[in-house]
Design a protein around this motif. Structure first.
Motif, mmCIF file in Angstrom:
data_model
loop_
_atom_site.group_PDB
_atom_site.id
_atom_site.type_symbol
_atom_site.label_atom_id
_atom_site.label_comp_id
_atom_site.label_asym_id
_atom_site.label_seq_id
_atom_site.Cartn_x
_atom_site.Cartn_y
_atom_site.Cartn_z
ATOM 1 N N LEU A 175 0.715 -1.454 -0.131
ATOM 2 C CA LEU A 175 0.129 -0.368 -0.215
ATOM 3 C C LEU A 175 1.358 1.658 0.034
ATOM 4 N N LEU A 176 2.087 1.256 0.882
ATOM 5 C CA LEU A 176 2.910 2.389 0.747
ATOM 6 C C LEU A 176 4.098 1.844 0.157
ATOM 7 N N THR A 177 5.554 2.744 0.003
ATOM 8 C CA THR A 177 6.722 1.651 0.118
ATOM 9 C C THR A 177 6.947 1.103 1.533
ATOM 10 N N GLY A 178 7.309 0.114 0.797
ATOM 11 C CA GLY A 178 8.557 -0.423 2.531
ATOM 12 C C GLY A 178 6.591 -1.391 3.363
ATOM 13 N N SER A 179 5.795 -0.911 3.025
ATOM 14 C CA SER A 179 4.315 -1.521 3.992
ATOM 15 C C SER A 179 3.751 -2.673 2.730
ATOM 16 N N ARG A 180 3.968 -3.809 3.747
ATOM 17 C CA ARG A 180 3.295 -4.915 3.001
ATOM 18 C C ARG A 180 1.464 -4.422 4.077
ATOM 19 N N SER A 181 0.852 -5.333 2.904
ATOM 20 C CA SER A 181 -0.949 -4.145 3.060
ATOM 21 C C SER A 181 -1.633 -4.928 4.207
ATOM 22 N N GLU A 182 -1.075 -6.390 4.645
ATOM 23 C CA GLU A 182 -1.751 -6.357 6.316
ATOM 24 C C GLU A 182 -1.124 -6.273 7.226
ATOM 25 N N TYR A 183 0.419 -5.431 6.887
ATOM 26 C CA TYR A 183 0.911 -4.930 8.490
ATOM 27 C C TYR A 183 -0.172 -3.148 8.726
ATOM 28 N N LEU A 184 -0.281 -2.625 7.486
ATOM 29 C CA LEU A 184 -0.422 -0.831 7.709
ATOM 30 C C LEU A 184 -2.459 -1.287 7.395
ATOM 31 N N LEU A 185 -3.416 -2.072 7.469
ATOM 32 C CA LEU A 185 -4.245 -2.492 7.539
ATOM 33 C C LEU A 185 -4.367 -3.003 9.389
ATOM 34 N N GLN A 186 -3.786 -3.347 9.799
ATOM 35 C CA GLN A 186 -3.499 -3.851 11.471
ATOM 36 C C GLN A 186 -3.216 -2.272 11.588
ATOM 37 N N ALA A 187 -2.680 -1.408 11.443
ATOM 38 C CA ALA A 187 -2.076 -0.132 12.301
ATOM 39 C C ALA A 187 -3.504 0.522 12.519
ATOM 40 N N VAL A 188 -3.524 0.947 11.552
ATOM 41 C CA VAL A 188 -4.647 1.384 11.062
ATOM 42 C C VAL A 188 -6.027 1.450 11.309
ATOM 43 N N VAL A 189 -6.797 2.303 12.372
ATOM 44 C CA VAL A 189 -7.360 1.757 13.464
ATOM 45 C C VAL A 189 -8.934 2.462 13.104
ATOM 46 N N CYS A 190 -8.656 3.081 12.184
ATOM 47 C CA CYS A 190 -10.276 3.407 11.541
ATOM 48 C C CYS A 190 -10.626 2.159 10.336
ATOM 49 N N ASP A 191 -11.322 3.238 9.329
ATOM 50 C CA ASP A 191 -11.614 2.532 8.838
ATOM 51 C C ASP A 191 -10.848 2.643 7.455
ATOM 52 N N THR A 192 -10.797 1.784 6.605
ATOM 53 C CA THR A 192 -9.958 1.852 5.107
ATOM 54 C C THR A 192 -10.825 1.770 3.719
ATOM 55 N N LEU A 193 -10.323 2.733 3.002
ATOM 56 C CA LEU A 193 -11.460 2.366 1.252
ATOM 57 C C LEU A 193 -9.442 1.637 0.582
ATOM 58 N N LEU A 194 -10.131 0.688 0.120
ATOM 59 C CA LEU A 194 -8.854 0.044 -0.538
ATOM 60 C C LEU A 194 -9.195 -0.075 -2.334
ATOM 61 N N VAL A 195 -8.396 0.540 -3.496
ATOM 62 C CA VAL A 195 -8.905 1.393 -4.573
ATOM 63 C C VAL A 195 -7.752 0.831 -5.414
ATOM 64 N N ARG A 196 -7.792 -0.265 -6.289
ATOM 65 C CA ARG A 196 -6.661 -0.299 -7.148
ATOM 66 C C ARG A 196 -7.428 -0.180 -8.492
ATOM 67 N N PRO A 197 -6.196 -0.550 -9.679
ATOM 68 C CA PRO A 197 -6.416 -0.193 -10.665
ATOM 69 C C PRO A 197 -7.274 -1.512 -11.439
ATOM 70 N N PRO A 198 -7.703 -1.701 -12.394
ATOM 71 C CA PRO A 198 -8.822 -2.488 -12.991
ATOM 72 C C PRO A 198 -7.257 -4.454 -12.868
ATOM 73 N N VAL A 199 -7.391 -5.085 -12.357
ATOM 74 C CA VAL A 199 -6.968 -6.254 -12.672
ATOM 75 C C VAL A 199 -6.650 -7.171 -13.843
ATOM 76 N N ARG A 200 -5.404 -7.338 -14.394
ATOM 77 C CA ARG A 200 -4.960 -7.603 -15.425
ATOM 78 C C ARG A 200 -5.359 -9.054 -15.832
ATOM 79 N N PRO A 201 -5.547 -10.119 -16.872
ATOM 80 C CA PRO A 201 -5.507 -11.214 -16.942
ATOM 81 C C PRO A 201 -5.033 -12.008 -16.137
ATOM 82 N N GLY A 202 -5.077 -12.724 -15.495
ATOM 83 C CA GLY A 202 -3.387 -13.660 -15.337
ATOM 84 C C GLY A 202 -3.222 -12.995 -14.257
#
Length: 293
Positions: A258-285
């Motif tokens: 999610l941010l440079t050097g931060s694994r998604s699950e670590y950052l999600l656990q660190a942030v105590v408020c609600d989180t909206l996760l947005v990503r560009p479209p998934v490429r095939p495969g």
């Protein structure tokens, strides 16, 4: 990465079992459906067991599953009795992530709403498992609900590392909440910066390059933090009573970050408020449902 222009959501998909542990996501989904006048789909997932003996018993227990479904329908009817919301209920059976992904595929343009649990028990939406799988594969935004509903989201922060995914996150937040102030937060480790780096100037260039609705740019507050990005972001959330953090997802060496050097699950656990996760479209495969996480 392909570019995508954010639009007003066309609906909400709530993943729930209608138990007490899902009360917060349910209340937030109802609040958003009312605020945006959106249809709400409530998806109840009956998770399949994993042990071979339990699988055989579960496959032959049609009566038990029918009883669960009747109970869920009754709870649904009580929950939304007299509600002006446009609500429908669906049922799915199987692994939670796959069932939610299948449901979301039938609702393009919807926001998926899920809860976060700290406990490794059957049916929980776990940080690092179901939520991470959804974040990897969903084309739609994923709202991970932690906090009680105390009204609409008012204090909103978008985290940026200046990537296209962060640009999409800001454009999505501005599209969803066009009349509200947005904090755009960038953190950097001062010791790792190049001598000629100018983080604030880079942040302003990032903002200037985003496609924001008229009048929104004046409502954006750029903030720079110095230190490890995940801890700085988490501290800013607490110190400023942030209601919602919007994060753009992107890939780094096959790991979701999610941010440079931060694994998604670590950052999600660190942030105590609600989180909206947005990503560009998934490429095939790009996503393998059987991939280890």
């Amino acid at each position: 990465m392909p570019d995508r222009s954010p639009t007003t959501p066309r609906g909400l998909l709530l993943a729930t079992d209608l138990s007490a542990r899902c009360d917060r996501p349910l209340e937030r989904a109802k609040q958003l459906a009312d605020e945006f006048s959106l249809p709400l789909v409530v998806l109840t997932v009956h998770d399949a067991p994993q042990a071979p003996g339990e699988v055989l018993q579960w496959q032959g227990d049609d009566a038990g599953r029918e009883h669960q479904e009747r109970a869920a329908r009754a709870e649904f009817a009580r929950e939304f009795a007299g509600s002006p919301l446009q609500v429908t209920q669906r049922f799915a059976t199987g692994p939670a992530a796959a069932a939610i992904l299948d449901g979301a595929a039938t609702l393009p343009g919807a926001i998926v709403v899920a809860g976060a649990s700290q406990h490794d028990s059957l049916g929980d939406l776990l940080l690092g498992s179901t939520v991470e799988k959804l974040a990897r594969a969903l084309a739609q935004p994923l709202l991970v609900v932690r906090q009680r509903v105390r009204g609409p989201y008012r204090r909103i922060m978008v985290a940026t590392d200046f990537t296209p995914a962060a640009k999409l996150a800001l454009e999505t937040a501005a599209s969803l909440f066009p009349q509200r102030r947005l904090t755009v937060f960038h953190a950097h480790d001062a010791e790792a910066l190049a001598p000629d780096a100018r983080p604030h100037a880079e942040l302003i260039r990032f903002l200037d390059g985003c496609a924001l609705p008229p009048g929104v740019r004046e409502l954006v507050d750029p903030v720079i933090g110095e230190g490890e990005p995940a801890s700085q972001l988490a501290r800013h959330v607490v110190d400023n009573s942030i209601d919602l953090v919007v994060l753009g997802l992107h890939e780094e060496s096959a790991l979701m970050r999610l941010l440079t050097g931060s694994r998604s699950e670590y950052l999600l656990q660190a942030v105590v408020c609600d989180t909206l996760l947005v990503r560009p479209p998934v490429r095939p495969g790009e996503y393998d449902e059987n991939e280890e996480t």
